[in-house]
Design an enzyme around this catalytic site. Structure first.
Site, mmCIF file in Angstrom:
data_model
loop_
_atom_site.group_PDB
_atom_site.id
_atom_site.type_symbol
_atom_site.label_atom_id
_atom_site.label_comp_id
_atom_site.label_asym_id
_atom_site.label_seq_id
_atom_site.Cartn_x
_atom_site.Cartn_y
_atom_site.Cartn_z
ATOM 1 N N ALA A 224 26.712 -85.445 43.457
ATOM 2 C CA ALA A 224 28.033 -85.049 43.952
ATOM 3 C C ALA A 224 28.440 -85.902 45.148
ATOM 4 O O ALA A 224 27.605 -86.237 45.998
ATOM 5 C CB ALA A 224 28.024 -83.578 44.326
ATOM 6 N N PRO A 225 29.717 -86.265 45.239
ATOM 7 C CA PRO A 225 30.201 -87.024 46.400
ATOM 8 C C PRO A 225 30.013 -86.215 47.686
ATOM 9 O O PRO A 225 29.995 -84.983 47.660
ATOM 10 C CB PRO A 225 31.686 -87.226 46.094
ATOM 11 N N GLY A 226 29.901 -86.925 48.801
ATOM 12 C CA GLY A 226 29.766 -86.251 50.087
ATOM 13 C C GLY A 226 28.400 -86.476 50.701
ATOM 14 O O GLY A 226 27.538 -87.162 50.134
ATOM 15 N N VAL A 227 28.198 -85.889 51.860
ATOM 16 C CA VAL A 227 26.925 -86.007 52.573
ATOM 17 C C VAL A 227 25.851 -85.225 51.819
ATOM 18 O O VAL A 227 26.049 -84.064 51.471
ATOM 19 C CB VAL A 227 27.058 -85.463 54.015
ATOM 20 N N LYS B 192 23.758 -76.799 41.892
ATOM 21 C CA LYS B 192 23.015 -76.872 43.148
ATOM 22 C C LYS B 192 21.577 -76.423 42.898
ATOM 23 O O LYS B 192 21.345 -75.320 42.398
ATOM 24 C CB LYS B 192 23.678 -75.985 44.211
ATOM 25 N N ASP C 165 32.007 -67.911 45.110
ATOM 26 C CA ASP C 165 31.106 -67.168 44.237
ATOM 27 C C ASP C 165 30.201 -68.165 43.513
ATOM 28 O O ASP C 165 30.614 -69.273 43.181
ATOM 29 C CB ASP C 165 31.919 -66.358 43.224
#
Length: 585
Positions: free
Chosen positions: A315-318, A336, A371
């Protein structure tokens, strides 16, 4: 074991589901009384109780089945027979789709989420043609203005089952009438049809009238939230007719509604017309059928991978210190997985992380926490995993992987709605939107805190921005109750050199939090600092947090609004007393 025993097993499972859904409806039916009595703590307890009912009844059925036949579960051919018999019980069953999910849950509990194949489970529904069948009884009533909109509204509101006095019914009718006349052409409005759901939708401290407006060949939502005043009366807080507003009200970051739905499939289909952007899974979850919502959630994933050729990617991001997160470029959800080992600065365990996710599931999410759906033994084709993601999986979660040849099994993961990470969003937007999102972020923190939730790690990377521009928290590994935190002021330095030291000059206990420090890690950008000081400087003061704690400890339950404050009728500047003659004009 023969076909008679298969019938016994199938009947036992279906009877167990009947018992579960009966209790579900029983808890739900108490929502009106809890609202009328303004028993907000009972509202919170009922919400948690209803969520846990499902797993409780699955456990009861599993124990029954073990008593009937201790060897049940080791003969896969026999399980397939039970499913065939169970399927035969469903054609005339009113809640067949949720009964299928209940069967799946019993199977997974018995077999520890192993061998999840279509011959043993309802991976897909057994009766797709019945998904959109005729509704046996109307879910709503039709009302017509007949050139007098105010009179029609008065009839609708007086027909509600609530046994409480109106604070000022004529004022509320005026507000609704005025709003509708400003939103729709008056001529078309007087010829419209208002379809009002027979049941009220209860959540938090509000009872929602949910309806549709059929006007000019279109259908619009018609939502009226009903609230208590301090004197025991009730009032309409706003009127919502916009699709985006309705979507937020029924959003994935909010608690499930309490609405009496003996035929949930029928209600889902009725709602779909005013919530066209919502998936089937989201609609079932919104009305409290979260376990079947999870079934539909998985089916939507299967539909996506069937028609998409994309690979799953990081996933993109930190990158997170606790979670490995992956997605597909055009998929609206993320996966996740809890890492096998955490970064040294993360003093949590895998068990604690799972407890945090359970807390969020059961708590009032106030529109600010996403959620999540929890899955075990999730199987993915290796061909659908990008090389970079495969390398990351083998590096970060090897203990949770099982090689199945051309597939890989992930022993445990969460799936949740994909959002734009707040830190990325803030880097990309122009000044006006930056200010708006800082306001949203601060509001999110304050609303979570008022609901007795402290996020722990408040960095922007732990929040996401929805398609409606709302800021939602999604990193739960440090979450805790507000009442567990000790909010402190930083003591003044003893000597000038204290402020230059690498270590604090004061003692720090595990639950100590110093709000003054928030300014340093949130406001490194001068523009962000300016907006924070303008709108949310109180977040940097320990007194603010301690005052919130006192309100929580005193038993106060905050109001939660699923719409902007400026949309509330109480924000209007008109005089609040109107004659019936003016209302009817």
């Amino acid at each position: 074991m023969g076909i008679d025993s298969a019938h016994l097993i199938a009947q036992t499972i279906l009877q167990g589901f009947d018992a579960q859904y009966g209790r579900f409806l029983e808890v739900t039916s108490g929502a009106q009384q809890r609202f009328e009595q303004a028993d907000w703590h009972a509202v919170q307890q009922a919400m948690k109780k209803r969520i846990n009912l499902y797993d409780h009844h699955v456990g009861l059925v599993v124990e029954q089945l073990k008593c009937i036949h201790s060897a049940f579960g080791y003969d896969e051919e026999y399980i397939a027979k039970v499913k065939v018999v169970y399927t035969g019980l469903l054609p005339d069953y009113p809640r067949f789709e949720i009964a299928e999910s209940f069967f799946n849950s019993v199977y997974c509990r018995l077999f520890e989420h192993r061998n999840l194949t279509p011959d043993k489970l309802f991976i897909f529904t057994s009766q797709p043609a019945r998904r959109f069948r005729d509704i046996p009884r109307p879910l709503s009533r039709d009302f017509f203005p007949n050139d007098n909109l105010a009179l029609m509204l008065r009839t609708i509101l007086n027909d509600l089952p609530l046994r409480l006095p109106w604070e000022n019914l004529e004022r509320d009718i005026y507000y609704i009438t005025d709003y509708l006349q400003q939103t729709f052409p008056v001529g078309e409005l007087l010829q419209a049809t208002f379809q009002i759901a027979n049941e009220l939708f209860y959540r938090n401290k509000a009872a929602w009238l949910v309806g549709k407006i059929r006007i000019g060949g279109q259908v619009y939502p018609f939502l009226l939230p009903i609230h208590h005043n301090e004197s025991g009366g009730i009032f309409i807080d706003t009127c919502l007719t916009d699709y985006a507003d309705a979507s937020i009200v029924f959003g994935f970051a909010r608690s499930y509604f309490m609405v009496y739905a003996p035929l949930p499939a029928a209600l889902v289909e009725w709602l779909r017309e005013i919530l066209p952007a919502k998936s089937t899974s989201e609609l079932y979850m919104a009305i409290g059928c979260q376990k079947h919502g999870k079934t539909e959630y998985y089916r939507e994933y299967l539909a996506f991978i069937t028609f998409s050729k994309e690979q799953l990617i990081i996933a993109p991001g930190v990158k997170g210190m606790v979670m490995l997160v992956f997605t597909s470029p055009s998929f609206d959800r993320v996966f996740k997985v809890i890492k096998d080992q955490f970064a040294p600065q993360k003093e949590v365990t895998q068990e604690r992380v799972q407890e945090c996710y359970r807390l969020v599931k059961e708590h009032d999410r106030v529109g600010r926490m996403a959620d999540t759906q929890e899955f075990e033994n999730f199987v993915i084709d290796k061909a659908r995993i990008s090389p970079e993601l495969m390398e990351e999986l083998q590096k970060e979660v090897p203990e949770k992987l099982e090689d199945l040849g051309d597939k890989i099994l992930i022993k445990h993961l969460y799936m949740e709605r994909r959002m734009t990470p707040l830190n990325i969003y803030m880097e990309q937007v122009e000044e006006r939107k930056l200010k708006d999102v800082i306001e949203e972020y601060g509001n999110a923190i304050k609303q979570l805190a008022a609901a007795n939730i402290f996020p722990g790690d408040m960095l922007f990377k732990n929040f996401g921005v929805t398609r409606h521009g709302r800021v939602v928290f999604y990193d739960y590994d440090e979450i805790c109750y507000m009442t567990e935190v000790n909010f402190r002021d930083i003591p003044p330095p003893r000597y000038p050199e204290d402020e230059l030291a690498g270590e604090p000059w004061y003692s720090v206990a595990p639950n100590d939090v110093f709000p003054e420090e928030f300014r340093h890690f949130l406001c490194t950008d001068s523009r962000i600092r300016r907006y924070f000081e303008e709108m949310h400087s109180d977040l940097f003061k320990a007194d603010y947090w301690r005052a919130l704690q006192e309100r929580i400890r005193s038993g106060h339950v905050e109001d939660v609004f699923a719409y902007r404050r400026k949309q509330r009728f109480s924000q209007r500047t008109e005089i609040e007393t109107y004659s019936i003659a003016k209302v009817s004009a």
